[in-house]
Design a protein around this motif. Sequence first.
Motif, PDB file in Angstrom:
ATOM      1  N   TYR A  52      32.237 -40.733 -16.317  1.00  0.00           N
ATOM      2  CA  TYR A  52      31.963 -39.404 -15.344  1.00  0.00           C
ATOM      3  C   TYR A  52      31.964 -39.446 -14.632  1.00  0.00           C
ATOM      4  N   TYR A  78      35.663 -40.349 -13.319  1.00  0.00           N
ATOM      5  CA  TYR A  78      36.534 -38.965 -13.419  1.00  0.00           C
ATOM      6  C   TYR A  78      36.161 -38.189 -12.349  1.00  0.00           C
ATOM      7  N   THR A 106      39.245 -37.630  -9.536  1.00  0.00           N
ATOM      8  CA  THR A 106      39.321 -36.008  -9.283  1.00  0.00           C
ATOM      9  C   THR A 106      39.142 -35.753  -7.670  1.00  0.00           C
TER      10      THR A 106
END
Length: 459
Positions: A140, A143, A147
């Motif tokens: 996560y 990610y 992003t």
Amino acid sequence: MSLADSPIRHPDTASRPLMTRRGWWLVGMNILIPGSAQVLAGDRRLGRFGLGATLVLWVVLVAAIVTWFAAPTVIYTIASNSVALWVVALGLVFYGVLWLVLTLDTLRLVRLVRTQPSARVPIAALTVLVLVVASGGAAYGAYLATTASGFLSSVFAAGPSEPPVDGRYNILLLGADTGPDREGTRPDSMTVASIDAETGQAVLIGLPRNLEDIHFPSDSPMAAAYPNGYGTEQGCLVDVCLLNSIYTEVEQVTPELYPDAAARNSTPGIEAMRDAASGVTGLTIQYFVLIDMQGFEALIDALGGVEITVEERLPIGGDENLQNVDGWVEAGTQRMNGYTALWYARSRYSATDYDRMQRQRVLQEAILRQFTPANVLTKFQAVAEAGAETVRTDIPQSMLGYFVDLAGKTRQLPIQSVELTPETGIEPAYPDWDAVHALIQDAIATATAEPTPAESAAG
């Protein structure tokens, strides 16, 4: 007892109590020091690799914590650099895979079938929990890093940094009025934030949209088009010749005046507004930030709302006779969602434009004080989705870390506000520019003379 005779590496598999204690020890060591379980009970080569990687991670984390307290700008700069974020993402993927391998191998070394039946489920459950938290958290984090990299690349420029002028950074803040009932785009909110480059002391200068007779810096293309002031002699190229009309005129009629705007991550209209703000304030405007007021609603919601003290009840929608009102922003302190905050800033029919300017300044200060890096980080995905469609700026990525650190200093200091309105002696239809510049310089001088929190504590 040598390691070769250790019950950890060579246990009595017939003893279920021993195997159960060994299982808990292996799982615990895998949690505390990944790689140690393999060194003691499994593939030592894999274990040494895991221990080395764990040591490197600990060193990086300790260095990051020390740097956070000693030089936070460095951490902010890394966190706002696209390349650095990709390096962080790849590092997290590496550790996520490594922890997956080490945890599954630890579960193999435990030999659950040899432990006591009552301990098998707890040992397996703890192992799975560790796997989910460590590898899932790393995935996560990777990610979020990718992003963030995409968001920063889409919003912020990749140009060189600008130095402060007279020790200050002057940033033009524009609120774009792009509602569905509007024709074209026109800045509805215009503020110059003048920030001390060392202390973070800020002065917010509110520019009324109905200012007239705008003068531009001598090197501005608009100064050649309007040498004696915007619209003072032969009018202008749009319906009214006010400050916020400059954006519309240049953007739609004479964009050729600013051929290099796109290369600066800007537009001709924004560049004209930058020159106008510089002429109005007498300050060099290094950067701009344009916020779409409709997207602003989503951005406030993404950050969890904003706390505002409302002085008087304000209508949502409606007309000058307060007919067809859709609702009210009630007086009192409240946490507003994006919809309410937007109407708090835009509600106009029960007050003057100058009252609305003051509310916009209150909202800007509230956002600055309440939206900390920690708050943004915890809600980053939603913020990135809202911000990518909401914010446009020419602030380069290389300056983000510095400005985030500077904003932290600003939040700890009182913010001066200057409104160029009749209440401060400025008549928007016939402004005395010498008086305007003197008013702004006095506010900056007053703000600069105020002690910082550290100086106040020392006194």
